[in-house]
Structure formats: C-alpha cells, structure tokens
Design an enzyme around this catalytic site. Structure first.
Site, PDB file in Angstrom:
ATOM      1  N   LYS A   1       0.976  -1.046   0.170  1.00 35.59           N
ATOM      2  CA  LYS A   1       0.025  -0.122  -0.020  1.00 35.59           C
ATOM      3  C   LYS A   1       0.836   1.227   0.074  1.00 35.59           C
ATOM      4  CE  LYS A   1      -3.989   2.069   2.563  1.00 35.59           C
ATOM      5  NZ  LYS A   1      -4.935   1.873   3.649  1.00 35.59           N
TER       6      LYS A   1
ATOM      7  N   SER B   1      -9.948  -0.632   6.695  1.00 33.37           N
ATOM      8  CA  SER B   1      -9.452  -0.377   5.299  1.00 33.37           C
ATOM      9  C   SER B   1      -8.599  -1.531   4.764  1.00 33.37           C
ATOM     10  CB  SER B   1      -8.481   0.665   5.363  1.00 33.37           C
ATOM     11  OG  SER B   1      -9.171   2.029   4.989  1.00 33.37           O
TER      12      SER B   1
ATOM     13  N   SER C   1      -9.832   1.751   2.366  1.00 34.73           N
ATOM     14  CA  SER C   1      -9.098   2.475   1.563  1.00 34.73           C
ATOM     15  C   SER C   1      -7.920   1.783   0.828  1.00 34.73           C
ATOM     16  CB  SER C   1      -8.225   3.641   2.447  1.00 34.73           C
ATOM     17  OG  SER C   1      -7.333   3.005   3.234  1.00 34.73           O
TER      18      SER C   1
HETATM   19  N1  GLN Z   1     -13.505   4.154   5.645  1.00 34.99           N
HETATM   20  C1  GLN Z   1     -12.777   4.511   6.755  1.00 34.99           C
HETATM   21  C2  GLN Z   1     -12.319   5.988   6.715  1.00 34.99           C
HETATM   22  O1  GLN Z   1     -12.717   6.509   5.656  1.00 34.99           O
HETATM   23  C3  GLN Z   1     -11.517   3.687   7.215  1.00 34.99           C
HETATM   24  C4  GLN Z   1     -10.046   4.200   6.538  1.00 34.99           C
HETATM   25  C5  GLN Z   1      -9.390   3.239   7.098  1.00 34.99           C
HETATM   26  O2  GLN Z   1      -9.175   2.200   7.489  1.00 34.99           O
HETATM   27  N2  GLN Z   1      -7.897   3.745   6.731  1.00 34.99           N
HETATM   28  O3  GLN Z   1     -11.938   6.755   7.597  1.00 34.99           O
END
Ligand code: GLN
Length: 454
Positions: A60, A159, A135
């Site tokens: 990532k 995410s 994400s």
């Molecule tokens: N969807 C969540 C957010 O927008 C999770 C993001 C994450 O785990 N990095 O914050």
C-alpha cells in the site's frame, strides 16, 4: 521455478489485467527484476527456505519504501522518494519477498472506495462497475486479480477488511501494537495498523508471522513473542464459543449479508462450534466516535505537510503564510481537507470537551463491551460490511452513507482488538465477507477459525 520466473509471471498478469483493474500507483519492473536476480543467486542457501522467498507482493502506498516513490495517493507526496524502509519492509526484504510495486488507495487512507486517490480509481476485479472498497482498494484488487501473491494494507477503521470483503480475498487487521507502524504514514495513530491481504488464510498467517513483532522505533508496539500462526491452522474448532452481536445482524445490514453469516454459522456449528446472540450496546456510537477521533488525530498528523520539509510545494508563494496555505490548498484533496477541518474544530478550545473528550469516553465504553464478551466467548462473528461493494460513484457524494458503511469494522479499531475478513459467498456476482473478531493478541484463534471455515 526460479524467482525471476515468478516475477515475470506476475508482470505478465499485470500487463494483462492492469488496464482494467488499475490497482497500482507504481509498478517498478526493473527493480523487481533486479531483486529477483539477486535472490536467484541465493537459491539453495538457507535464505531460500523461507516460504516468502521470491514471492511477488504489492505494498500500500502509505508504507514507505526506500528508493520507491511513496505517494499516499496524494498530490502532496507525488514525488516523495523515501530514504528508508518501513520496519515491515525490512522484515519482508529479509525474508526475500519481492516488491513489484505500490498499491492504489484513498488519499492518505481516508475513504472507503479508492475513489479519493489523486491519480485514478481502482476497479473491482469481479465487476468494473463497482468499487474495490477502500482505503486499501489497490492492495485487495491486485491480489484478487492474481497480479501479486500478497499485499500489505493498513486499517484504521476497516481499510484492510472492507476491501478484502469487496474483492473476495482474506484481510487481517492485527491487534493494535502487534505490527510496527514505523514507516506507515500516520492517519490516526491510535488506531492505524498494517496487515496482510492474501488469497487464503494460510498465506495470510505466513505473511503475518513475517511482519509482526516488537520494534523499538514504534513506542506503541508491544514486546510479546510472535506465535507460529500457521501452526495454529489445525482445522479443529470443536467446543469453540462464538458470540454473534445482534447489532451486527440488525438495522442497516443487508439481507444478503445477514443470510451469508447465518449460513457460515451453520458450517461452524457442523464443525463443533456453538454460537449465541450477544450485544455490543455501544457499537451504535462507533461511527460518530471514530470520525471525531480519527479526524482530530489526522488534523495533527497532517500538519507536517507544510511545503517545507517534503513533498509538494506551491510554485510562487508571496510569504511564508502564503506558502503554507497554497501548498495545502493545492496539495490535498477534498476528503483530506474535510477531515483536517473537522478535526481542527473538534480539538479547538471550547469544543474539546464536547467532542474529543466525549468521544474518548465512548471509546472506553466500546472497549469494555468487547472485554465483557471475550470473558465468555472465543470469537465474535458477523458480516465485515453491511452490503457488498458500492457502484462506482454511488457513495462518494453521499458521505454519510459512506461513513455509515464502516459500522461493523470501526468498533474493532476503537477497541484495538484483531479481526479478519474471509470470503463468505456472493450476491449478484459480488463477494461478501465474514468478519471474525478475536481477543487482544489472539490472532491465532482467528486464523484457526478462519481456516476451518474456508
Ligand atoms: N473508511 C474509513 C475512513 O474513511 C476507514 C479508513 C481506514 O481504515 N484507513 O476513515
């Protein structure tokens, strides 16, 4: 096969499908080929006996990689070429894993669809009209599309697990403190964890063994021995006690998700486990609590992107103040700005007690809900997400719906416990995920249950 052959296969698959999936931000064929060559010299030595030796992977793009641009999918870091490796990268390199490239994501890991990437969206390999989740959308999509054998993602509120669920692969969010965050670009430091995304549970356990462990460079990493996770995959779950929170099958959870979990519970019962309905009474406050706390932490963490130290700098500033303002206005995307503003507000004098402090108090209540259940049960099971993947464009302008979609993953991060998502059937051609949540540092039991189920 040689490492070079494995790497060529991976590159071939990328050339074949990447145009449709768009999972990568950077593919570094040359570097991967060189790495493969060097590794082929070591074939037959002790080093080549590790199961990750020569295995093509993707990272990532918020995990720093030496001499490999790390962008966080942001214009702000478009040309940022780190001078060191994250601890997890050092560990993977030691084992001889090959880095093929860096994976697309929502900008600074804020989002649920990989549509907030400053470069391009990623498409769901099962159906390109749908998002891969986020994400860590690129990390999950590339594994699902067979471009790489494993990837690393990061999980602050879901995410890793949510894109794993949307793409039909396996993703683990480890216990907070189990994997070093050194070299992970911080979003919300008190929740962020790095974890593996793989095709199956055994691979996941192997990668996890490689990246977990204490690190003096991360003060929140815990000094506790790393268990042999892959040895825990006995298939035996007789006598296992499962808790199923009624909130995880209730309001806002689709019929398809509910049905798939009930079917999974039948399978687990046939293997000798038992389950009972329980309650996580404060989980309904999770989403609100999470967005206050993570935005607050992000507003502080992202202050470092000021146009002076690294990354993007506005070309013609009129003053120092102007440099800061323009750099940040031009370098950050809308979602990142929204969170910085929300967090700055929540932390400001006069509002701190009403928002930030209150959210911290609710966080403790959520943690206590989990402690209470784990005093009686081995694992908690529910869906990973309330629905399968969203259509492209469906939630990106409907933020409350998008945030609400994190309902079932967020409480896990707020408490700090570990959880995995494993594939659990399909609905309308889209994968669904089963979420298995464990007690602190009990990834072993999670893996055992996930492996017995898959
Ligand atoms: N969807 C969540 C957010 O927008 C999770 C993001 C994450 O785990 N990095 O914050």
């Amino acid at each position: 096969v040689s490492v070079s052959e494995l790497v060529e296969e991976s590159i071939q698959q990328i050339n074949k499908v990447e145009e449709k999936v768009k999972a990568f931000i950077t593919v570094d064929e040359e570097k991967a080929r060189q790495q493969a060559k060097d590794l082929d010299e070591k074939v037959g030595t002790e080093a080549s006996s590790h199961p990750l030796f020569g295995i093509p992977s993707g990272i990532k793009d918020n995990i720093v990689t030496k001499n490999l641009v790390t962008t966080c999918a942001s214009k702000m870091l478009e040309n940022f070429d780190p001078i060191y490796d994250a601890t997890v990268m050092e560990k993977l390199n030691e084992k001889g894993a090959v880095t093929i490239g860096k994976m697309n994501m929502d900008e600074f890991a804020m989002g649920s669809t990989t549509e907030t990437s400053a470069f391009h969206p990623t498409f769901n390999p099962w159906n390109p009209e749908f998002v891969p989740g986020g994400s860590s959308g690129g990390s999950a999509a590339a594994v699902a599309a067979g471009e790489i054998m494993f990837s690393l993602g990061s999980d602050t509120g879901g995410s890793i697990r949510q894109p794993a669920a949307f793409c039909g692969v396996v993703g683990l969010k480890p216990t907070y403190g189990r994997v070093s965050r050194s070299g992970l670009v911080a979003f919300a430091s008190s929740l962020d964890q790095i974890g593996p995304i793989t095709r199956n549970v055994e691979d996941n356990a192997i990668v996890m063994e490689a990246i977990a462990g204490h690190d003096h460079r991360d003060s929140t990493s815990i000094d506790q021995e790393v268990p042999n996770y892959s040895a825990a995959l006995s298939g035996d779950i007789k006598g296992l006690k499962i808790a199923v929170p009624k909130e995880y099958l209730g309001d806002g959870v689709s019929e398809a998700s509910r049905e798939s979990v009930l079917a999974a519970l039948k399978v687990l019962e046939s293997l000798g486990a038992t389950w009972e309905e329980v309650s996580l009474p404060h989980s309904k406050y999770g989403v609100g609590t999470y967005y206050i706390l993570t935005s607050s932490e992000a507003s502080s963490n992202l202050a470092r992107f000021d146009g002076v130290r690294y990354g993007y700098r506005t070309p013609n500033p009129e003053s120092l103040d102007d440099l800061y303002k323009k750099t940040r206005a031009e370098g950050f995307g809308d979602e990142v700005k929204r969170r910085i503003m929300l967090g700055t507000f929540a932390l400001s004098a006069g509002y701190y007690d009403a928002y930030y402090k209150k959210a911290q108090q609710v966080r403790t209540l959520i943690k206590q809900d989990f402690d209470h259940i784990f005093s009686e049960y081995d694992v908690i099971i529910g869906p990973t997400t309330p629905t399968p993947a969203y259509k492209m464009g469906e939630v990106i302008d409907d933020l409350l719906t998008m945030y609400a979609g994190d309902l079932l993953t967020i409480p896990v991060n707020l408490a700090g416990v570990p959880a995995i998502s494993v594939p659990c059937g399909f609905t309308n051609g889209l994968p669904l995920g089963l979420q298995i949540i464990g007690n602190y540092f009990d990834e072993k039991t999670i893996y055992r249950v996930a492996h017995a189920f898959e």
